[in-house]
Structure formats: C-alpha cells, structure tokens
Design a protein around this motif. Structure first.
Motif, PDB file in Angstrom:
ATOM      1  N   TYR A  18      95.142  68.667  15.315  1.00 34.02           N
ATOM      2  CA  TYR A  18      94.032  67.732  15.134  1.00 34.02           C
ATOM      3  C   TYR A  18      94.293  66.776  13.966  1.00 34.02           C
ATOM      4  O   TYR A  18      93.941  65.605  14.014  1.00 34.02           O
ATOM      5  N   TYR A  19      94.887  67.318  12.936  1.00 37.24           N
ATOM      6  CA  TYR A  19      95.150  66.514  11.743  1.00 37.24           C
ATOM      7  C   TYR A  19      96.110  65.364  12.049  1.00 37.24           C
ATOM      8  O   TYR A  19      95.961  64.271  11.509  1.00 37.24           O
ATOM      9  N   LEU A  20      97.074  65.612  12.917  1.00 38.41           N
ATOM     10  CA  LEU A  20      98.040  64.571  13.257  1.00 38.41           C
ATOM     11  C   LEU A  20      97.375  63.381  13.946  1.00 38.41           C
ATOM     12  O   LEU A  20      97.754  62.234  13.714  1.00 38.41           O
ATOM     13  N   LYS A  21      96.391  63.646  14.778  1.00 36.31           N
ATOM     14  CA  LYS A  21      95.665  62.549  15.440  1.00 36.31           C
ATOM     15  C   LYS A  21      94.950  61.686  14.404  1.00 36.31           C
ATOM     16  O   LYS A  21      95.025  60.465  14.438  1.00 36.31           O
ATOM     17  N   ALA A  22      94.249  62.340  13.491  1.00 32.93           N
ATOM     18  CA  ALA A  22      93.508  61.609  12.464  1.00 32.93           C
ATOM     19  C   ALA A  22      94.467  60.912  11.497  1.00 32.93           C
ATOM     20  O   ALA A  22      94.236  59.768  11.095  1.00 32.93           O
ATOM     21  N   THR A  23      95.528  61.593  11.150  1.00 32.84           N
ATOM     22  CA  THR A  23      96.493  61.021  10.217  1.00 32.84           C
ATOM     23  C   THR A  23      97.203  59.822  10.812  1.00 32.84           C
ATOM     24  O   THR A  23      97.496  58.856  10.114  1.00 32.84           O
ATOM     25  N   PHE A  24      97.488  59.883  12.098  1.00 34.60           N
ATOM     26  CA  PHE A  24      98.154  58.761  12.751  1.00 34.60           C
ATOM     27  C   PHE A  24      97.331  57.488  12.607  1.00 34.60           C
ATOM     28  O   PHE A  24      97.852  56.450  12.214  1.00 34.60           O
ATOM     29  N   LEU A  58      90.613  58.893   7.838  1.00 35.04           N
ATOM     30  CA  LEU A  58      91.005  60.290   8.040  1.00 35.04           C
ATOM     31  C   LEU A  58      89.794  61.215   8.040  1.00 35.04           C
ATOM     32  O   LEU A  58      89.622  62.041   8.940  1.00 35.04           O
ATOM     33  N   PHE A  59      88.931  61.074   7.052  1.00 35.87           N
ATOM     34  CA  PHE A  59      87.761  61.944   6.943  1.00 35.87           C
ATOM     35  C   PHE A  59      86.820  61.750   8.130  1.00 35.87           C
ATOM     36  O   PHE A  59      86.310  62.721   8.688  1.00 35.87           O
ATOM     37  N   THR A  60      86.604  60.522   8.518  1.00 38.81           N
ATOM     38  CA  THR A  60      85.699  60.239   9.628  1.00 38.81           C
ATOM     39  C   THR A  60      86.198  60.861  10.928  1.00 38.81           C
ATOM     40  O   THR A  60      85.433  61.492  11.668  1.00 38.81           O
ATOM     41  N   ILE A  61      87.472  60.723  11.197  1.00 36.48           N
ATOM     42  CA  ILE A  61      88.033  61.279  12.428  1.00 36.48           C
ATOM     43  C   ILE A  61      88.072  62.803  12.369  1.00 36.48           C
ATOM     44  O   ILE A  61      87.695  63.478  13.334  1.00 36.48           O
ATOM     45  N   ARG A  68      83.760  71.343   9.328  1.00 37.61           N
ATOM     46  CA  ARG A  68      83.817  71.232   7.869  1.00 37.61           C
ATOM     47  C   ARG A  68      83.486  72.566   7.219  1.00 37.61           C
ATOM     48  O   ARG A  68      82.515  73.217   7.584  1.00 37.61           O
ATOM     49  N   LYS A  69      84.288  72.979   6.247  1.00 39.50           N
ATOM     50  CA  LYS A  69      83.986  74.176   5.476  1.00 39.50           C
ATOM     51  C   LYS A  69      82.832  73.914   4.525  1.00 39.50           C
ATOM     52  O   LYS A  69      82.039  74.795   4.241  1.00 39.50           O
ATOM     53  N   ILE A  70      82.761  72.705   4.036  1.00 43.38           N
ATOM     54  CA  ILE A  70      81.695  72.287   3.126  1.00 43.38           C
ATOM     55  C   ILE A  70      80.656  71.573   3.974  1.00 43.38           C
ATOM     56  O   ILE A  70      80.927  70.533   4.569  1.00 43.38           O
ATOM     57  N   ILE A 144      88.696  71.749   3.032  1.00 43.08           N
ATOM     58  CA  ILE A 144      87.646  70.971   3.672  1.00 43.08           C
ATOM     59  C   ILE A 144      87.427  71.312   5.146  1.00 43.08           C
ATOM     60  O   ILE A 144      86.295  71.508   5.560  1.00 43.08           O
ATOM     61  N   PHE A 145      88.472  71.369   5.952  1.00 41.34           N
ATOM     62  CA  PHE A 145      88.301  71.499   7.398  1.00 41.34           C
ATOM     63  C   PHE A 145      89.007  72.722   7.964  1.00 41.34           C
ATOM     64  O   PHE A 145      90.038  73.141   7.459  1.00 41.34           O
TER      65      PHE A 145
END
Length: 149
Positions: A18-24, A58-61, A68-70, A144-145
């Motif tokens: 999932y992180y790769l999608k947002a990071t891209f 990044l955060f929005t995606i 979210r942990k928080i 965070i996630f």
C-alpha cells in the motif's frame, strides 16, 4: 527468533504494498515540483517545498488505504511531518553530497547529465528520494499506519 523476524518482515511487505502506491504519487509530486523549483531557488528551499507537498499527498493517500494507529488526524499528520523532517534532511544531505562530489559523475563518464539542468535535478532528486524512502516507510509503518486486513 527467526520466526519473529520473518513475521515482522512479512508484515512490512504487506504494508509496503500500500505504501508503494502512495509513495509513487507522492514521489511524482516531489520530483515535478523539485525539478521546476530548482531552476528558481536553492536546493534546500526547492527540496523543502516539494517534500511538504509530497508528505501531504502521501498522508492523504495512506489515510484512505491504511488504518491509522493514531485516531486523531491532528496528531497523526504532525507526526508524519516529523518523520518527513528527518527524511528531508536525508534528501538534502544526499543532494549536497552529489553536488559537492560531481567529479564522481565525470569519473563515471556520464557528464552529459550536466548539460540538461532539469535532467540533472531529476536524477539527483530521485537518488535522494530512494535513500529517504527506507527511513520514511519504516517510521510511517511503525508509528502511524498499519495495513487494512
């Protein structure tokens, strides 16, 4: 002991999907803004502006793809920016290192990169982003996630 590390690693790989999608998408925002701004302002300013925009992206995606942990966004987003501050520091150090050691590029016989300033800015920022990616992904996952199951 090995099972512990394997479970942590597999958990990281699930998160990374999932992180790769947002990071891209964040990286595209970062690279485009940096490449454009670097022609008008210095490294630190252009890297800072482009990275802030990429952290918001990044955060929005991630907020839509992950859990979210928080719970409160007003605490999670500033934590994302704190992680981002360290990441931008990594970016700036790498960019400054490459700029101050441009003889390495000449030594590798790829000095054509210097002819096109936008190409040089893009390549150096991409290298810095790859180094910062490791830190950012590990800390974002840790604090965070977590992936949706």
């Amino acid at each position: 002991m090995i099972n512990f590390f394997l479970s942590r690693f597999s958990s990281y790989l699930i998160f990374l999907r999932y992180y790769l999608k947002a990071t891209f998408l964040g990286l595209i925002v970062d690279l485009v803004l940096y490449t454009f701004l670097r022609n008008y302002v210095n490294i630190i300013t252009s890297a800072s502006i482009s990275f802030i925009a990429s952290q918001i992206t990044l955060f929005t995606i991630l907020n839509s793809l992950q859990v979210r942990k928080i719970r409160k966004k007003r605490y999670a987003l500033p934590l994302q920016f704190l992680i981002g501050i360290v990441t931008i520091s990594i970016h700036v150090v790498v960019l400054k290192f490459i700029d101050s050691n441009n003889y390495l590029i000449k030594y590798l016989n790829i000095q054509n990169i210097f002819l096109d300033k936008n190409l040089y800015n893009f390549i150096t920022k991409f290298i810095a982003a790859c180094v910062g990616f490791i830190w950012n992904s590990l800390m974002t996952r840790k604090f965070i996630f977590t992936p949706k199951r």
